[in-house]
Every structure is written in C-alpha cells, then in structure tokens.
Design a protein around this motif. Structure first.
Motif, PDB file in Angstrom:
ATOM      1  N   ASP A 297      15.675  38.940  11.720  1.00 30.86           N
ATOM      2  CA  ASP A 297      15.962  38.847  12.732  1.00 30.86           C
ATOM      3  C   ASP A 297      16.701  38.191  13.718  1.00 30.86           C
ATOM      4  O   ASP A 297      15.686  39.222  14.106  1.00 30.86           O
ATOM      5  CB  ASP A 297      17.906  39.154  12.160  1.00 30.86           C
ATOM      6  CG  ASP A 297      18.097  39.043  10.532  1.00 30.86           C
ATOM      7  OD1 ASP A 297      17.952  37.846  10.061  1.00 30.86           O
ATOM      8  OD2 ASP A 297      19.308  39.648  10.017  1.00 30.86           O
TER       9      ASP A 297
ATOM     10  N   LYS B 128       8.300  32.013   6.587  1.00 27.99           N
ATOM     11  CA  LYS B 128       9.862  32.131   6.644  1.00 27.99           C
ATOM     12  C   LYS B 128      10.431  33.760   7.709  1.00 27.99           C
ATOM     13  O   LYS B 128       9.645  34.354   7.709  1.00 27.99           O
ATOM     14  CB  LYS B 128      10.399  33.015   5.182  1.00 27.99           C
ATOM     15  CG  LYS B 128      12.302  33.000   4.848  1.00 27.99           C
ATOM     16  CD  LYS B 128      12.534  33.122   3.242  1.00 27.99           C
ATOM     17  CE  LYS B 128      13.788  32.902   3.785  1.00 27.99           C
ATOM     18  NZ  LYS B 128      14.005  33.234   2.091  1.00 27.99           N
TER      19      LYS B 128
ATOM     20  N   LYS C  38      11.970  41.373   3.649  1.00 27.88           N
ATOM     21  CA  LYS C  38      12.817  41.495   4.755  1.00 27.88           C
ATOM     22  C   LYS C  38      12.542  42.862   5.287  1.00 27.88           C
ATOM     23  O   LYS C  38      12.629  43.208   4.457  1.00 27.88           O
ATOM     24  CB  LYS C  38      14.094  40.713   4.388  1.00 27.88           C
ATOM     25  CG  LYS C  38      15.850  40.883   5.626  1.00 27.88           C
ATOM     26  CD  LYS C  38      14.905  39.451   5.590  1.00 27.88           C
ATOM     27  CE  LYS C  38      16.110  39.293   6.938  1.00 27.88           C
ATOM     28  NZ  LYS C  38      16.170  37.961   7.907  1.00 27.88           N
TER      29      LYS C  38
ATOM     30  N   GLU D 257      15.539  30.281  10.082  1.00 29.55           N
ATOM     31  CA  GLU D 257      15.253  30.985   8.980  1.00 29.55           C
ATOM     32  C   GLU D 257      13.482  30.202   8.853  1.00 29.55           C
ATOM     33  O   GLU D 257      12.680  31.209   8.316  1.00 29.55           O
ATOM     34  CB  GLU D 257      15.953  30.451   7.817  1.00 29.55           C
ATOM     35  CG  GLU D 257      17.370  31.393   7.688  1.00 29.55           C
ATOM     36  CD  GLU D 257      16.702  33.302   7.493  1.00 29.55           C
ATOM     37  OE1 GLU D 257      16.202  34.055   7.183  1.00 29.55           O
ATOM     38  OE2 GLU D 257      17.242  33.638   9.402  1.00 29.55           O
TER      39      GLU D 257
END
Length: 352
Positions: free
Chosen positions: A128, A124, A68, A113
């Motif tokens: 965001d 993935k 992330k 996602e």
C-alpha cells in the motif's frame, strides 16, 4: 502464467485500438528532439518495438512475487516544511512527497491498485502507498515525468485536482492526455531546457533523460519524457522517474549544468531482461554510477518492489544495490526508504 500474459496483451491491444483517436498529443515546431510528429533522442534512440515486447513476454523467465506485502508504517507528514529544511517521504514506486521552502511537491503520483490501462489486469500494487491519500497535506505542485501507466495515473491526478487544485507540470504532450480525461484540469506542459518559476525561492528545470513514451500501440513517443531539477536556494533536488543509464551522458550533463545536488531521487528497478530493459531502465549498479556522475549527493532509490513490471524477483534490487555500493566503493549517502518512511535530508554542506 502464460495464460495471464496472453490475456493482458489482448487487453492492451483492445484498449489501444480504441485509444487511437487520442494518439496525437502535441503540435509544435520541429526541434533537435521532435520531428513534427514524434519525439526522439538524437544521440541514442530506443530501437525496441512491440514485436520485441512480444518476444520478451513469450520467452520471459519471470520470478513470482507475493500477492500482497503488509505495510505497517504510514507517514503523517506535516502541513508545511519551511525554509531550507528538506523532508522527503516515500509513498512508493516513484511517488515522493517533497517538502521544502513551504511547498508540498508530489512526483509521479500513483495511488491506484494497478499500473495499467484496464482495472482487471496488468501490474498490481503489492504494498500500500506509504501515505494514505486523505492524510496528504495541501499539495501545491504535481510533477509528471512521462506517460507510462506507472507514472501518469489519471485516476490519482483527478483525485488530486478535485481535492487540492495543484499546479500540474509535465513535459510536452502529456497535458493532452490529462485534459482528455478531465477537461477542467489545468496543466502546464514544457520542453527540455525550459525553466518554470514556482516562487521566489524555487525554480523547476525540465531536463532530458533517456527513455521513451506510449500509452498504446499507436502513440509511441508522441509525448515527451523528462527529468526534473528542482532549484532551491538551499540546493538542487534532482528527480528521475525513469531512465536508462546510457553511459551516464545525461547525469554528467546535469552535473555540468547545475554544479551540485543536495538530493537525487533515482530509479533502479524493472531492469530484467537486460537485452530489453537496458535502454529504458537502470539496474542498481547503473543507479550507483548515476549517483557518482551527479557528484555523490544524498540519494534515495525508487522504482522497485511495488509493481511487478519485469522479470526480477521482489527484493533483488536492494541486494544488488548493496553489492554495487561495495563494488564501486561509495559511501553511505544512498539511503533506501520503505513506503511510509521519510528522511530529513541534511544540508548541502554535509553532502560535500
């Protein structure tokens, strides 16, 4: 890494087996790019197949990506942008919010996602979306360029339909996929060369691009793929979801057909290994060459650093873009945006 690759391949095979019944997407007359069953490119067709895909996945030299990356900037777009003003906001991957002439247009909208047929595996999202879904202005038009999972996201299409009831426009066959998910959704499907009147000031042109389509093992090229030229009275906006460069043939033809462009939105990611990806995806140097072929309009690159689709490391595309710009001696009209950033694009007079 190998274990997860095998699991993902098995998941795809399982899904594709049960999706076979939905693999006939379009019935129509034979043309110079449709043989009655499948679409094709009469000049240069993609010869890679599922076994080449397996070869790549078994021999891949993939670079690790972060799980992330924090996104600290989220756009809050205005309700409308009127007249000849042009505001483009980068949501991520190839999802853009284009605002001009009082219209709000979304390209290849993906808020999910994963870009995958299953929710537990597959590419993935690592950053965001640059606009929170609830902060979207009223969406008038949705353009879907083709049926790959990182471009045709059925979950997002359903959410957009429930909240905004937009006019959804897509190449032939993709309407069948969308309506199989939700029969209430209204979708318009068009062929290469078709024109679609949006209003008195805006017209869509459905144009060829070098790519292919499939959502499973049994539906290869049964839905069409396309580029989009948005013609406005203040200049053309050229959007490509996915395309190989192909010696620039379609970019040069677009320049011949439309003359000039105010803005181009061009992909430059998912390019390694080149032996497998070259037909379908441009690398940064290819993208800069396409920009030159189009007449050097203001340009925003896309299709990089959001979903890990191929072998190159995250961040490499932007480094290679700067090298390509220097190597090909181009100016400063190529502007990369991070998800959540927007650009008030200058008028076409400043693009000359």
């Amino acid at each position: 890494m190998y274990k997860y690759t095998v699991i993902f391949i098995l998941a795809i095979i399982f899904f594709c087996y049960f999706s076979f019944a939905y693999s006939k997407y379009y019935n129509g007359n034979v043309s110079d790019h449709f043989d009655g069953s499948r679409f094709f490119d009469s000049d240069l067709n993609n010869e890679k197949n599922f076994f080449d895909f397996l070869k790549w996945r078994v021999t891949e030299k993939s670079s690790p990506w972060p799980d992330k990356v924090p996104n600290n900037q989220f756009d809050l777009p205005p309700a409308r942008v009127m007249g000849s003003d042009l505001r483009v906001s980068y949501v991520g991957h190839v999802t853009f919010l284009i605002q001009t002439q009082g219209l709000n247009i979304l390209t290849d909208p993906v808020w999910s996602e994963r870009a995958s047929p299953v929710s537990f595996a597959g590419p993935k999202r690592v950053i965001d979306p640059g606009i929170n879904f609830e902060h979207l202005p009223p969406i008038d038009i949705v353009w879907v360029s083709h049926n790959h999972y990182d471009h045709l996201d059925l979950a997002t299409i359903n959410l957009l339909w429930q909240k905004h009831k937009p006019r959804i426009i897509t190449p032939l066959g993709n309407d069948t996929i969308i309506k199989a998910s939700n029969s209430e959704i209204e979708v318009e499907a068009y062929d290469w060369g078709d024109q679609v009147i949006i209003n008195d000031y805006v017209k869509f042109h459905i144009e060829p691009m070098q790519h292919w389509s499939a959502r499973g093992l049994f539906d290869r090229n049964k839905a069409l793929w396309a580029a989009l030229n948005i013609e406005t009275n203040s200049g053309n906006i050229y959007f490509v979801g996915d395309s190989g460069y192909g010696n620039g043939r379609y970019f040069k033809k677009a320049r011949e057909k439309f003359g000039s462009f105010r803005l181009a939105l061009l992909p430059m990611g998912a390019y390694e290994p080149r032996w497998f990806m070259q037909y379908a995806h441009m690398n940064p140097e290819d993208m800069v060459r396409a920009y030159i072929d189009l007449g050097r309009p203001f340009t925003v690159p896309s299709h990089y650093d959001v979903f890990k689709l191929t072998d190159e490391p995250r961040g490499e595309a932007l480094i290679k873009l700067e090298k390509a710009k220097k190597f090909l001696s181009v100016g400063d009209k190529i502007r990369n945006l991070e998800p959540g950033q927007f650009w008030l694009v200058p008028s076409i007079a400043n693009a000359e």
